[in-house]
Design a protein around this motif. Structure first.
Motif, mmCIF file in Angstrom:
data_model
loop_
_atom_site.group_PDB
_atom_site.id
_atom_site.type_symbol
_atom_site.label_atom_id
_atom_site.label_comp_id
_atom_site.label_asym_id
_atom_site.label_seq_id
_atom_site.Cartn_x
_atom_site.Cartn_y
_atom_site.Cartn_z
ATOM 1 N N SER A 1 32.171 7.269 28.536
ATOM 2 C CA SER A 1 31.102 7.111 27.299
ATOM 3 C C SER A 1 30.254 7.944 27.490
ATOM 4 O O SER A 1 29.541 8.442 28.376
ATOM 5 C CB SER A 1 30.602 5.544 27.497
ATOM 6 N N TYR B 1 25.735 4.679 21.528
ATOM 7 C CA TYR B 1 26.101 5.758 20.757
ATOM 8 C C TYR B 1 24.913 6.727 20.515
ATOM 9 O O TYR B 1 25.408 8.092 20.390
ATOM 10 C CB TYR B 1 26.710 5.286 19.511
ATOM 11 N N PRO C 1 26.683 9.603 24.694
ATOM 12 C CA PRO C 1 26.087 9.354 23.315
ATOM 13 C C PRO C 1 26.300 10.616 22.436
ATOM 14 O O PRO C 1 26.931 11.577 22.855
ATOM 15 C CB PRO C 1 24.661 9.393 23.910
ATOM 16 N N VAL C 2 26.503 10.221 21.257
ATOM 17 C CA VAL C 2 26.776 11.108 20.218
ATOM 18 C C VAL C 2 25.544 12.116 20.181
ATOM 19 O O VAL C 2 24.357 11.725 19.880
ATOM 20 C CB VAL C 2 27.151 10.387 18.895
ATOM 21 N N MET D 1 30.786 9.456 15.233
ATOM 22 C CA MET D 1 30.678 7.959 15.970
ATOM 23 C C MET D 1 31.905 7.353 15.992
ATOM 24 O O MET D 1 32.315 6.806 17.084
ATOM 25 C CB MET D 1 29.721 6.970 15.265
ATOM 26 N N GLU E 1 33.889 9.091 18.662
ATOM 27 C CA GLU E 1 33.497 8.665 19.975
ATOM 28 C C GLU E 1 34.161 7.419 20.354
ATOM 29 O O GLU E 1 34.494 7.131 21.659
ATOM 30 C CB GLU E 1 31.898 8.757 20.059
ATOM 31 N N ALA E 2 34.037 6.386 19.507
ATOM 32 C CA ALA E 2 34.615 4.988 19.815
ATOM 33 C C ALA E 2 35.865 5.232 19.937
ATOM 34 O O ALA E 2 36.430 4.465 21.023
ATOM 35 C CB ALA E 2 34.281 4.220 18.566
#
Length: 388
Positions: A341, A78, A343-344, A328, A331-332
């Motif tokens: 997916s 993440y 990354p943040v 986060m 995003e999840a």
């Protein structure tokens, strides 16, 4: 880790919710208002607490409802390496601070109970916390459950021994929302800020969203009850120093004993999570050394009575940490819906955290909430609404 129900994970959540820190927080809020605490601030704060805990806690649920791993296991997927190191440092410092608060509060009660020098109680209590922390996780959980019962008993005992003369909560919907009310909201957010970021550590392996809901409720509801009881203590005594209140003639013994024992579960979570954060910052450090470092530095803060700076500490935590939870958790949720997916990015949360911390240090009321709102705005820029 196998499948868990909420009953197998509730210890840590309930330990934070019933910690004597909630009493201190409520007394400090009442002192700031000079009387009853507005209900509006409690309700808004509770809603934000639940939202942060729920959003981040879902990451720990078993697939397909979550990632099924603790924070250290999912964070590389993440957050990129440099922001991840910064976060590990902030979390380590936060857990050291919480350790110093809990051990300082419980150690002061222990010193008052046993008539020891002021520094002796925190040192003895910290040594005991460290000894239990270095034992097996199962043993630590058993101790945490037993001491949590003492924290619950403390709240009930305060209601019986020191009942408030007037209602500790002000229910007046027509009253204007003041800066002090927003400060209450920020303090409640700060109360769960560190735990919310690390929520996957304590929700990992849960099978159902219902199990997580139980855990969130077991933290939020007792916290609010503790805050209300703490506000009642202030209305009766006019003092926000809970240890000094419990040291009054006629109630010193039982009250200080329950505080000294009641902080234990919360203190154990700080050494556990703090040790993980230290190892995230320096992976080669052995687990026992990382845990001892958290306890050692926290012990120094405890001797200095860091617990007397609770409101300032919580406001700073509310400014620094919740900004990450927003992008986060979003995003999840996007990954659970099948999106690729990603990354943040740091720009989704680092600017919001920096702005909130700077404004908090400058004395701007409600600065943590502004930072949280900025994180929501930046996250919406990255995840624009799409009709399904």
């Amino acid at each position: 880790m196998g499948v868990r129900r909420w009953t197998g994970a509730a210890g840590a959540w309930l330990g934070i919710g019933t910690a004597p820190a909630a009493l201190v927080l409520g007394a400090a809020m009442a002192a700031r208002h000079g009387g009853a605490v507005p209900l509006a601030g409690l309700l808004v704060g509770a809603a934000l607490m639940a939202g942060l805990l729920w959003g981040q806690g879902r990451i720990g649920l078993r697939p397909p409802r979550g990632d099924g791993r603790p924070l250290t296991g999912v964070l590389p997927a993440y957050v990129r390496r440099v922001p991840r190191a910064v976060l590990a440092g902030v979390l380590a410092a936060s857990m050291i601070g919480w350790n110093g608060f809990n051990v300082g509060l419980g150690g002061a009660s222990l010193s008052a109970l046993a008539q020891l020098p002021g520094w002796a109680g925190p040192v003895l209590l910290e040594a005991l916390v460290l000894a239990v922390s270095l034992r097996s996780v199962r043993f630590g959980n058993r101790v945490a459950v037993a001491t949590t019962l003492s924290a619950v008993a403390l709240v009930g005992w305060c209601l019986v021994a020191l009942p408030p003369p007037t209602a500790p909560v002000r229910v007046d919907v027509s009253a204007p929302v003041t800066g002090a009310t927003w400060a209450d909201v920020a303090a409640l957010v700060g109360y769960v800020a560190v735990f919310a970021v690390r929520a996957p550590d304590f929700s990992v392996g849960l099978a159902r969203r219902r199990d997580l809901a139980w855990c969130v409720g077991l933290l939020v509801v007792p916290t609010l009850l503790g805050v209300v009881v703490g506000a009642g203590l202030w209305s009766r005594t006019g003092s926000a120093d809970v240890v000094a209140v419990l040291a009054t003639a006629g109630v010193a013994g039982w009250g200080n004993l329950l505080v000294a024992v009641g902080v234990f579960a919360a203190a154990l979570t700080t050494t556990y999570s703090g040790g993980l954060a230290v190892r995230g910052l320096a992976p080669r450090v052995p687990p026992a050394v990382a845990t001892a470092a958290v306890a050692g530095l926290g012990g120094l803060l405890a001797v200095a009575r860091f617990d007397r700076s609770l409101l300032s500490w919580l406001t700073l935590l509310a400014a620094a940490l919740p900004a990450l939870v927003v992008p986060m958790a979003v995003e999840a949720a996007a990954r659970r819906r099948g999106r690729a997916s990603r990354p943040v990015p740091a720009w989704c949360w680092v600017p919001a955290a920096v702005v909130a911390v700077v404004a908090t240090v400058a004395g701007v009321t409600g600065a943590p909430l502004f930072g949280l709102a900025l994180a929501v705005l930046l996250t919406l820029v990255r995840h624009p609404y799409r009709r399904r």
